[in-house]
Motif scaffolding. Structure first.
Motif, mmCIF file in Angstrom:
data_model
loop_
_atom_site.group_PDB
_atom_site.id
_atom_site.type_symbol
_atom_site.label_atom_id
_atom_site.label_comp_id
_atom_site.label_asym_id
_atom_site.label_seq_id
_atom_site.Cartn_x
_atom_site.Cartn_y
_atom_site.Cartn_z
ATOM 1 N N MET A 103 0.850 -1.191 0.000
ATOM 2 C CA MET A 103 0.000 0.000 0.000
ATOM 3 C C MET A 103 0.888 1.243 0.000
ATOM 4 N N SER A 104 1.036 1.880 -1.157
ATOM 5 C CA SER A 104 1.907 3.051 -1.248
ATOM 6 C C SER A 104 1.200 4.322 -0.813
ATOM 7 N N LEU A 105 -0.105 4.373 -1.014
ATOM 8 C CA LEU A 105 -0.872 5.565 -0.653
ATOM 9 C C LEU A 105 -2.261 5.134 -0.190
ATOM 10 N N ALA A 106 -2.691 5.652 0.952
ATOM 11 C CA ALA A 106 -3.997 5.302 1.506
ATOM 12 C C ALA A 106 -4.690 6.563 1.993
ATOM 13 N N ALA A 107 -6.011 6.536 2.001
ATOM 14 C CA ALA A 107 -6.775 7.708 2.420
ATOM 15 C C ALA A 107 -7.909 7.293 3.344
ATOM 16 N N PHE A 108 -8.131 8.103 4.379
ATOM 17 C CA PHE A 108 -9.211 7.841 5.327
ATOM 18 C C PHE A 108 -10.068 9.099 5.455
ATOM 19 N N ASP A 109 -11.367 8.935 5.346
ATOM 20 C CA ASP A 109 -12.309 10.054 5.382
ATOM 21 C C ASP A 109 -12.463 10.572 6.818
ATOM 22 N N VAL A 110 -12.113 11.842 7.043
ATOM 23 C CA VAL A 110 -12.246 12.451 8.371
ATOM 24 C C VAL A 110 -13.195 13.645 8.327
ATOM 25 N N SER A 111 -14.170 13.586 7.426
ATOM 26 C CA SER A 111 -15.123 14.688 7.299
ATOM 27 C C SER A 111 -15.997 14.860 8.537
ATOM 28 N N ASP A 112 -16.036 13.838 9.393
ATOM 29 C CA ASP A 112 -16.824 13.958 10.632
ATOM 30 C C ASP A 112 -16.037 14.595 11.761
ATOM 31 N N TRP A 113 -14.786 14.961 11.536
ATOM 32 C CA TRP A 113 -13.998 15.656 12.547
ATOM 33 C C TRP A 113 -14.502 17.083 12.698
ATOM 34 N N GLY A 114 -14.021 17.765 13.719
ATOM 35 C CA GLY A 114 -14.411 19.153 13.937
ATOM 36 C C GLY A 114 -13.430 20.095 13.252
ATOM 37 N N PHE A 115 -13.960 21.023 12.453
ATOM 38 C CA PHE A 115 -13.137 22.011 11.756
ATOM 39 C C PHE A 115 -13.643 23.407 12.107
ATOM 40 N N PHE A 116 -12.736 24.246 12.588
ATOM 41 C CA PHE A 116 -13.101 25.583 13.041
ATOM 42 C C PHE A 116 -12.112 26.594 12.464
ATOM 43 N N ARG A 117 -12.633 27.754 12.087
ATOM 44 C CA ARG A 117 -11.770 28.788 11.531
ATOM 45 C C ARG A 117 -11.890 30.056 12.379
ATOM 46 N N PHE A 118 -10.733 30.508 12.887
ATOM 47 C CA PHE A 118 -10.667 31.754 13.643
ATOM 48 C C PHE A 118 -10.158 32.842 12.705
ATOM 49 N N MET A 119 -10.866 33.956 12.625
ATOM 50 C CA MET A 119 -10.521 35.002 11.677
ATOM 51 C C MET A 119 -10.520 36.358 12.378
ATOM 52 N N GLY A 120 -9.467 37.129 12.138
ATOM 53 C CA GLY A 120 -9.403 38.464 12.703
ATOM 54 C C GLY A 120 -7.993 38.864 13.070
ATOM 55 N N ALA A 121 -7.811 40.143 13.293
ATOM 56 C CA ALA A 121 -6.472 40.673 13.565
ATOM 57 C C ALA A 121 -5.859 40.106 14.827
ATOM 58 N N ASP A 122 -6.689 39.750 15.807
ATOM 59 C CA ASP A 122 -6.145 39.247 17.079
ATOM 60 C C ASP A 122 -6.433 37.770 17.286
ATOM 61 N N ALA A 123 -6.634 37.022 16.190
ATOM 62 C CA ALA A 123 -6.981 35.592 16.312
ATOM 63 C C ALA A 123 -5.909 34.823 17.063
ATOM 64 N N LYS A 124 -4.651 35.069 16.737
ATOM 65 C CA LYS A 124 -3.568 34.371 17.421
ATOM 66 C C LYS A 124 -3.484 34.761 18.889
ATOM 67 N N ASP A 125 -3.616 36.050 19.172
ATOM 68 C CA ASP A 125 -3.561 36.516 20.559
ATOM 69 C C ASP A 125 -4.717 35.943 21.366
ATOM 70 N N PHE A 126 -5.877 35.851 20.749
ATOM 71 C CA PHE A 126 -7.042 35.265 21.415
ATOM 72 C C PHE A 126 -6.778 33.811 21.794
ATOM 73 N N LEU A 127 -6.268 33.036 20.850
ATOM 74 C CA LEU A 127 -5.990 31.622 21.105
ATOM 75 C C LEU A 127 -4.836 31.434 22.080
ATOM 76 N N GLN A 128 -3.872 32.351 22.058
ATOM 77 C CA GLN A 128 -2.688 32.221 22.910
ATOM 78 C C GLN A 128 -3.056 32.104 24.383
ATOM 79 N N GLY A 129 -4.096 32.794 24.810
ATOM 80 C CA GLY A 129 -4.481 32.762 26.215
ATOM 81 C C GLY A 129 -5.397 31.616 26.593
ATOM 82 N N LEU A 130 -5.769 30.787 25.604
ATOM 83 C CA LEU A 130 -6.764 29.749 25.889
ATOM 84 C C LEU A 130 -6.317 28.338 25.544
ATOM 85 N N VAL A 131 -5.213 28.183 24.830
ATOM 86 C CA VAL A 131 -4.728 26.841 24.498
ATOM 87 C C VAL A 131 -3.341 26.634 25.095
#
Length: 270
Positions: free
Chosen positions: A1-29
């Motif tokens: 098996m040289s290449l394999a794929a597994f469907d992870v469309s049921d995972w959680g995907f979230f997008r943080f957008m904005g000038a302070d997105a990194k600063d916001f996450l920095q204090g919570l993760v």
């Protein structure tokens, strides 16, 4: 098996957008967002104020000011709750990507997508409707065998909201150098003044591993239980002194040897 794929469309995907997105996450993760940049996979955890694990995730900087967070299905609700109200106090916004199609593509010959260094084989996270044409599609049982053998803990199975991140071997997701974040006091206390009383261990059996839930014994004394089982490998939450590689333990009447747990990179750049 040289290449394999597994469907992870049921995972959680979230997008943080904005000038302070990194600063916001920095204090919570738990991770240091200063390490996040283009093409970098940054593992992180979200904790309660008491330091218990709400979610594990991977962070990616898609473009300046836009951060993608990826987590497992059982952790997605906790992840959203942790950020949903707090984001309103920032200058950023949070978008839930509810219809995101995604695949894990396993194989050295594939370089598209985003790095996902959670398995023993080189793996890429691809946000696309379809997998590569040349990839063999993996079923849930096949992927589970790869996951357990790789020592990747699954939220809701091997760890949950009663687990401390160090019990689940989440060291790669924890920065000891950054400033304050939710749950930091508990993490620092365990690192500098003590230790967790239990720890996730990888076990390898001579044959098929017993089912998850089986008690794990050391010299006839119960020290924990299997949390995942697939093929000849299993994961188990056991007492700290039983998680050392090279020990002989047993479960379901079968002997097993504790194996070296993989050391995941704190930040991987493609």
């Amino acid at each position: 098996m040289s290449l394999a794929a597994f469907d992870v469309s049921d995972w959680g995907f979230f997008r943080f957008m904005g000038a302070d997105a990194k600063d916001f996450l920095q204090g919570l993760v738990t991770a240091d967002l200063k390490k996040l940049g283009p093409g970098v996979c940054l593992p992180a955890c979200v904790l309660t104020p008491k330091g218990l694990l709400l979610a594990d995730c991977e962070l990616y900087e898609e473009t300046p000011g836009v951060v993608l967070a990826v987590t497992r299905p059982a952790a997605a609700v906790n992840f959203l709750k942790a950020f949903d109200r707090k984001i309103m106090l920032s200058n950023s916004e949070l978008k839930v990507l509810r219809a995101q199609s995604a695949w894990l593509v396993i194989g050295r010959s594939y370089s598209a997508g985003l790095p996902w260094p959670r398995l023993l084989e080189p793996t890429r996270l691809v946000l696309a409707a379809d997998p590569p044409e040349e990839a063999e599609l993996l079923g849930a049982a096949e992927f589970e065998t790869i996951r357990v053998a790789s020592g990747f803990p699954l939220y809701g199975t091997d760890m949950d909201a009663d687990t401390l991140p160090l019990e689940a071997r989440q060291e790669a997701a924890i920065s000891l150098d950054k400033g304050c974040y939710m749950g930091q006091e508990t993490v620092a206390r365990l690192v500098y003044r003590g230790h967790a009383n239990r720890r996730l261990a990888g076990l390898k059996f001579a044959g098929h591993a017993p089912a998850a839930g089986a008690a794990v014994l050391r010299d006839g004394v119960e020290v924990g239980a299997l949390t995942s089982s697939a093929g000849e490998h299993a994961l188990a939450m056991v007492k700290l002194d039983a998680s050392v590689p090279g020990l002989t333990l047993s479960a379901g009447g079968k002997d097993a040897v504790t194996v070296e747990f993989p050391s995941w990179p704190a930040a991987l750049k493609r």
